[in-house]
Design a protein around this motif. Structure first.
Motif, PDB file in Angstrom:
ATOM      1  N   VAL A 178       0.840  -1.192   0.000  1.00 14.40           N
ATOM      2  CA  VAL A 178       0.000   0.000   0.000  1.00 14.40           C
ATOM      3  C   VAL A 178       0.874   1.241   0.000  1.00 14.40           C
ATOM      4  N   PRO A 184      -8.584  -4.265  -8.626  1.00 14.16           N
ATOM      5  CA  PRO A 184      -8.620  -3.574  -7.335  1.00 14.16           C
ATOM      6  C   PRO A 184      -9.154  -4.494  -6.239  1.00 14.16           C
ATOM      7  N   THR A 215      -6.781   4.315  -8.728  1.00 18.31           N
ATOM      8  CA  THR A 215      -6.786   3.078  -9.517  1.00 18.31           C
ATOM      9  C   THR A 215      -6.094   3.228 -10.871  1.00 18.31           C
ATOM     10  N   LEU A 265     -11.490  -2.326  -0.833  1.00 12.34           N
ATOM     11  CA  LEU A 265     -11.322  -0.877  -0.984  1.00 12.34           C
ATOM     12  C   LEU A 265     -12.556  -0.201  -1.570  1.00 12.34           C
ATOM     13  N   ILE A 312      -3.542   4.701  -1.667  1.00  9.20           N
ATOM     14  CA  ILE A 312      -4.567   5.408  -0.904  1.00  9.20           C
ATOM     15  C   ILE A 312      -4.016   6.790  -0.571  1.00  9.20           C
ATOM     16  N   HIS A 331      -9.017   6.008  -3.328  1.00  5.86           N
ATOM     17  CA  HIS A 331      -8.252   4.857  -3.817  1.00  5.86           C
ATOM     18  C   HIS A 331      -7.887   5.177  -5.256  1.00  5.86           C
ATOM     19  N   LEU A 356     -10.008  -0.308   6.456  1.00  7.70           N
ATOM     20  CA  LEU A 356      -9.421  -1.327   5.598  1.00  7.70           C
ATOM     21  C   LEU A 356      -8.926  -2.518   6.418  1.00  7.70           C
ATOM     22  N   ALA A 404      -2.107  -1.223  -3.779  1.00  6.42           N
ATOM     23  CA  ALA A 404      -3.141  -0.194  -3.722  1.00  6.42           C
ATOM     24  C   ALA A 404      -2.475   1.128  -3.382  1.00  6.42           C
ATOM     25  N   SER A 411     -12.912   5.839  -6.113  1.00  7.34           N
ATOM     26  CA  SER A 411     -11.714   5.661  -6.936  1.00  7.34           C
ATOM     27  C   SER A 411     -11.398   6.972  -7.650  1.00  7.34           C
TER      28      SER A 411
END
Length: 180
Positions: free
Chosen positions: A55, A93, A76, A97, A144, A74, A175, A142, A102
């Motif tokens: 992450v 994804p 993407t 999340l 964030i 998030h 999360l 991911a 996104s």
């Protein structure tokens, strides 16, 4: 589950440390910029460290009213500012999340890069390098980001980094609950 949290600077990682704690989590401050991120990740991945998920987190600027200061997103899709036609996409994804909106990001090296990146909503300094490296290694990832400012706003008195970090920590706590 072994998870690696990374950010450009230590103070951004504090939100993850408070939300996640120890256990199977590792924390990596890469340094600022795309080159520092690639170098730190290549060293980490090449050193035999295997992670189930990675992450990238931190604060970011927003170029859209859709994500006001304090929003957590998030990311993407990412692209380098110097090559606005080439997108890196998170193909699968994490379903966990889904509680975050996104967004598309753009990694800026210069403020003028923003002018060449229509469609990008979040300004990052390392996101595209992070995407590219994780995709090359086949590691689930991911990004964030919490919005601390408007893109182009250089008056730090108008930024709200404390709010962004509090909201980032809350999102990471959510999360953590969803991944258990």
């Amino acid at each position: 589950m072994r998870i690696l949290f990374l950010s450009a600077v230590e103070f951004e990682l504090d939100a993850a440390r408070r939300a996640w704690g120890g256990g199977d989590a590792e924390y990596l401050a890469t340094g600022i910029g795309a080159e520092a991120t690639v170098r730190a990740l290549e060293e980490k991945f090449g050193g035999g460290s295997i992670f189930d998920r990675v992450v990238d987190l931190g604060v970011a600027g927003s170029s859209t009213e859709r994500f006001p200061i304090g929003s957590v997103v998030h990311v993407t899709r990412e692209r380098h500012g110097e090559n606005p036609a080439a997108w890196f996409v998170q193909e699968n994804p994490w379903p966990e999340l889904g509680f975050l909106p996104s967004a598309s990001g753009h990694t800026l090296q210069e403020l003028s890069d923003h002018l060449r990146s229509p469609g990008a909503e979040i300004e990052t300094m390392e996101g595209a390098a992070f995407f590219e490296t994780c995709l090359r290694h086949g590691i689930p990832f991911a990004e964030i980001r919490a919005v601390s400012n408007r893109v182009g706003e250089r008056d730090h008195a108008l930024w709200d980094i404390p709010l962004a970090l509090r909201n980032l920590e809350t999102a990471l706590r959510t999360l953590k609950t969803l991944l258990k």
